[in-house]
Scaffold this motif. Structure first.
Motif, PDB file in Angstrom:
ATOM      1  N   GLY A  78     -17.930  30.140  -0.041  1.00 52.68           N
ATOM      2  CA  GLY A  78     -19.120  30.968  -0.122  1.00 52.68           C
ATOM      3  C   GLY A  78     -19.763  31.168   1.233  1.00 52.68           C
ATOM      4  N   LEU A  79     -20.699  32.104   1.263  1.00 55.32           N
ATOM      5  CA  LEU A  79     -21.539  32.268   2.444  1.00 55.32           C
ATOM      6  C   LEU A  79     -22.841  31.533   2.159  1.00 55.32           C
ATOM      7  N   ALA A 139     -24.487  36.729  -6.062  1.00 62.96           N
ATOM      8  CA  ALA A 139     -25.273  36.177  -4.953  1.00 62.96           C
ATOM      9  C   ALA A 139     -26.686  35.866  -5.432  1.00 62.96           C
ATOM     10  N   GLY A 140     -27.332  34.917  -4.742  1.00 60.41           N
ATOM     11  CA  GLY A 140     -28.712  34.564  -5.074  1.00 60.41           C
ATOM     12  C   GLY A 140     -29.516  34.327  -3.809  1.00 60.41           C
ATOM     13  N   ILE A 159     -29.725  32.878   1.585  1.00 62.69           N
ATOM     14  CA  ILE A 159     -28.845  33.742   0.787  1.00 62.69           C
ATOM     15  C   ILE A 159     -27.516  33.034   0.566  1.00 62.69           C
ATOM     16  N   GLY A 160     -27.123  32.957  -0.683  1.00 68.49           N
ATOM     17  CA  GLY A 160     -25.813  32.411  -1.020  1.00 68.49           C
ATOM     18  C   GLY A 160     -24.976  33.511  -1.658  1.00 68.49           C
ATOM     19  N   VAL A 161     -23.783  33.729  -1.131  1.00 64.03           N
ATOM     20  CA  VAL A 161     -22.885  34.743  -1.697  1.00 64.03           C
ATOM     21  C   VAL A 161     -21.582  34.056  -2.089  1.00 64.03           C
ATOM     22  N   ASN A 162     -21.149  34.289  -3.326  1.00 67.87           N
ATOM     23  CA  ASN A 162     -19.833  33.802  -3.731  1.00 67.87           C
ATOM     24  C   ASN A 162     -18.792  34.735  -3.109  1.00 67.87           C
ATOM     25  N   THR A 163     -17.953  34.202  -2.264  1.00 71.85           N
ATOM     26  CA  THR A 163     -17.024  35.081  -1.549  1.00 71.85           C
ATOM     27  C   THR A 163     -15.583  34.922  -2.032  1.00 71.85           C
ATOM     28  N   GLY A 164     -15.037  33.703  -1.907  1.00 75.17           N
ATOM     29  CA  GLY A 164     -13.595  33.567  -2.111  1.00 75.17           C
ATOM     30  C   GLY A 164     -13.179  32.874  -3.397  1.00 75.17           C
ATOM     31  N   GLN A 165     -14.104  32.588  -4.303  1.00 79.02           N
ATOM     32  CA  GLN A 165     -13.741  31.827  -5.498  1.00 79.02           C
ATOM     33  C   GLN A 165     -12.936  32.669  -6.490  1.00 79.02           C
TER      34      GLN A 165
END
Ligand code: BTN
Length: 280
Positions: A78-79, A139-140, A159-165
């Motif tokens: 994630g980011l 993202a949240g 900021i949290g972004v789900n990227t590669g899951q």
């Protein structure tokens, strides 16, 4: 899920090539592993760090979400980003910066190929209706501020972004409700630097827009981008549940809901309230 960690030098080069002097992203602080980028950014802000510093991590051991929830923050998946701002604004404007961050995150995610992303008040980024992954969270945003009586001392936008899951990478309780850029775009796991750069540049752009045009411009853009702010049937949970119909935003970004039952009663839900609003 495994991918190379972010290369902070490559990110700095990308940002330097943006063609403008940045406010957000002037300084980048990178941690392979940290408890929470928000906690680190808050500590930096308290020790006088200038506006615009961005803290990034490859993994968080105590990632924090809204409402005292945890934010799943596995390494390489994630980011995890927090930016320090010092806007000259009244304390009542704090929630507006959460809405601004949602607009920035939506813009960044679209640039990264997630066209279907939609904002759920106040600042969740979900896949929009009509898509096979509709309603899943991508993202949240967690905004934390220190204020004094008539101003904002500092503001941290996390900021949290789900990227590669893939689905299997999420813990079981998130599997049915979360998704990632990888799943949404159908491409492989995205490289971390372009994701971070897109989010930082979008935050910078929206923050400049607020500095130039003020609260009303951000609010108008938000109202144009977030569906369901008026006329949507909702169920409000968090205490005894109740239902109603959304009735627009207040000038400082709170959501008004016309509560079912007579006599007519409008409730005002603030961004920090410990409630959940679901479509009824
Ligand atoms: C939410 O509950 O939707 C908000 C999630 C915010 C997560 C981000 S990840 C980077 C920053 N550091 C944290 O501890 N939380 C925010």
């Amino acid at each position: 899920m495994t991918r190379e960690p972010l290369d902070p030098e490559a990110l700095r080069r990308t940002l330097a090539g943006a063609g403008r002097d940045l406010i957000v992203g002037r300084r980048i602080e990178w941690h392979a592993r940290i408890d929470s980028t928000n906690l680190r950014a808050r500590a930096l802000a308290a020790s006088g760090e200038p506006e615009g510093t961005v803290v990034l991590a490859g993994e968080q051991t105590a990632g924090r979400g809204r409402g005292n929830r945890a934010w799943h923050s596995a390494g390489g998946a994630g980011l995890y980003l927090s930016a320090i701002l010092r806007p000259q604004a009244a304390p009542a404007a704090v929630p507006l910066f959460g809405l601004m961050a949602a607009l920035a995150a939506q813009e960044a995610l679209r640039i990264l190929g997630a066209d279907a992303v939609s904002i759920k008040w106040p600042n969740d980024l979900l896949v929009g209706s009509g898509h096979t992954l509709a309603g899943r969270k991508l993202a949240g945003i967690l905004t934390e501020a220190r204020t004094f009586s008539d101003g904002i001392r500092d503001l941290v936008i996390g900021i949290g972004v789900n990227t590669g899951q893939t689905a299997a990478d999420f813990p079981p309780e998130l599997r049915a409700i979360a998704t990632s850029l990888r799943e949404l775009t159908g491409a492989g796991p995205p490289a971390p630097e372009p994701v971070a750069a897109a989010v930082i540049l979008a935050l910078d752009r929206w923050y400049r827009l607020w500095r130039r045009d003020g609260d009303a411009a951000v609010l108008a853009a938000y109202e144009a981008s977030a569906p369901g702010l008026t006329g949507r049937r909702v169920r409000v949970e968090g205490g005894p549940a109740w239902t109603g119909t959304t009735a627009g935003l207040t000038a400082d970004g709170a959501l008004r809901i016309r509560r079912d039952g007579a006599p007519e009663r409008i409730e005002t839900i603030r961004c920090g309230d410990m409630i959940r609003i679901e479509e009824a």
